[in-house]
Design a protein around this motif. Sequence first.
Motif, PDB file in Angstrom:
ATOM      1  N   ASP A  71      88.294 -14.272  20.803  1.00 53.75           N
ATOM      2  CA  ASP A  71      88.499 -14.825  22.141  1.00 53.75           C
ATOM      3  C   ASP A  71      87.886 -13.913  23.205  1.00 53.75           C
ATOM      4  O   ASP A  71      87.237 -14.389  24.144  1.00 53.75           O
ATOM      5  CB  ASP A  71      89.987 -15.030  22.423  1.00 53.75           C
ATOM      6  CG  ASP A  71      90.596 -16.156  21.603  1.00 53.75           C
ATOM      7  OD1 ASP A  71      89.839 -16.976  21.032  1.00 53.75           O
ATOM      8  OD2 ASP A  71      91.841 -16.212  21.513  1.00 53.75           O
TER       9      ASP A  71
ATOM     10  N   GLU B 122      91.224 -13.349  15.540  1.00 54.73           N
ATOM     11  CA  GLU B 122      91.132 -14.410  16.549  1.00 54.73           C
ATOM     12  C   GLU B 122      91.250 -13.833  17.953  1.00 54.73           C
ATOM     13  O   GLU B 122      90.571 -14.289  18.876  1.00 54.73           O
ATOM     14  CB  GLU B 122      92.210 -15.464  16.316  1.00 54.73           C
ATOM     15  CG  GLU B 122      91.960 -16.321  15.100  1.00 54.73           C
ATOM     16  CD  GLU B 122      93.079 -17.320  14.848  1.00 54.73           C
ATOM     17  OE1 GLU B 122      93.895 -17.571  15.771  1.00 54.73           O
ATOM     18  OE2 GLU B 122      93.142 -17.844  13.727  1.00 54.73           O
ATOM     19  N   PHE B 123      92.108 -12.828  18.122  1.00 54.99           N
ATOM     20  CA  PHE B 123      92.271 -12.169  19.412  1.00 54.99           C
ATOM     21  C   PHE B 123      90.933 -11.591  19.885  1.00 54.99           C
ATOM     22  O   PHE B 123      90.496 -11.822  21.009  1.00 54.99           O
ATOM     23  CB  PHE B 123      93.334 -11.066  19.307  1.00 54.99           C
ATOM     24  CG  PHE B 123      93.447 -10.209  20.529  1.00 54.99           C
ATOM     25  CD1 PHE B 123      94.133 -10.654  21.643  1.00 54.99           C
ATOM     26  CD2 PHE B 123      92.863  -8.942  20.557  1.00 54.99           C
ATOM     27  CE1 PHE B 123      94.243  -9.854  22.773  1.00 54.99           C
ATOM     28  CE2 PHE B 123      92.971  -8.150  21.682  1.00 54.99           C
ATOM     29  CZ  PHE B 123      93.657  -8.600  22.800  1.00 54.99           C
TER      30      PHE B 123
ATOM     31  N   GLY C  73     100.317 -12.932  15.230  1.00 58.40           N
ATOM     32  CA  GLY C  73      99.037 -13.564  15.525  1.00 58.40           C
ATOM     33  C   GLY C  73      97.931 -12.891  14.746  1.00 58.40           C
ATOM     34  O   GLY C  73      98.103 -11.803  14.195  1.00 58.40           O
ATOM     35  N   CYS C  74      96.804 -13.533  14.714  1.00 62.36           N
ATOM     36  CA  CYS C  74      95.648 -13.017  13.981  1.00 62.36           C
ATOM     37  C   CYS C  74      94.821 -12.119  14.905  1.00 62.36           C
ATOM     38  O   CYS C  74      94.330 -12.572  15.946  1.00 62.36           O
ATOM     39  CB  CYS C  74      94.802 -14.171  13.461  1.00 62.36           C
ATOM     40  SG  CYS C  74      93.309 -13.637  12.607  1.00 62.36           S
TER      41      CYS C  74
ATOM     42  N   GLN D 240     106.070 -12.849  17.921  1.00 67.00           N
ATOM     43  CA  GLN D 240     105.277 -13.925  17.343  1.00 67.00           C
ATOM     44  C   GLN D 240     104.016 -13.293  16.755  1.00 67.00           C
ATOM     45  O   GLN D 240     103.229 -12.672  17.476  1.00 67.00           O
ATOM     46  CB  GLN D 240     104.902 -14.956  18.402  1.00 67.00           C
ATOM     47  CG  GLN D 240     104.115 -16.108  17.855  1.00 67.00           C
ATOM     48  CD  GLN D 240     103.783 -17.133  18.945  1.00 67.00           C
ATOM     49  OE1 GLN D 240     104.046 -16.932  20.112  1.00 67.00           O
ATOM     50  NE2 GLN D 240     103.185 -18.227  18.533  1.00 67.00           N
TER      51      GLN D 240
END
Length: 139
Positions: A110, A106-107, A102-103, A100
Motif C-alpha cells: 500500500d 500488504e502494508f 494484518g499482512c 487485529q
Amino acid sequence: RNPLGAACLLMGEKQELIADLKKLLQKLPAAGARTLTSPQPQPPPHPAEADTDQDPVSLLTSLEDLSKAVQAQIEQMGTICNDVLHLEKLSSGKFEFHFQAGCIAEFFQDITTEAKPVMARAGLNFVTEVVIDTSLHPS
C-alpha cells in the motif's frame, strides 16, 4: 471540525475540481484548432506557458496524483494523532485494546502504491523489497 478533518475535506474538494477540469478540457477543441479559426491575431503566450511542453490534461493528471499523495499523508497524520491519543489512554490505564492481525507485505505494498507515482514524476525509481522471515509469519 479539527484542522486535519478540514484539510482532508479541502483535499477531497480539490480532487473533485481537478476531475471536473479534466472533463472540461477534454471537451474543448485543441488549442491549435482555436488559433487557426480565430480571425484576430493571438497575443504571445505568457512566459510560464511558453516554457511548458505538456498539455493541460497531463498537467492536471500530475496535479491529481500529487493531490492523492497529499490526501494519503493527511490521513496518515490523522492516524498518528489517533495513535498518540491511544498512547495517552494506555499510559493512564484507560485504553481498551483490540488487536487485529494484518499482512505486513500488504502494508508495504500500500505504501509503495502511494509513493511510486509521485517519485516517478520526480524522475526517481522507487524500488522496494520486503523479506519476511517465514518462522515469524507462517504461510
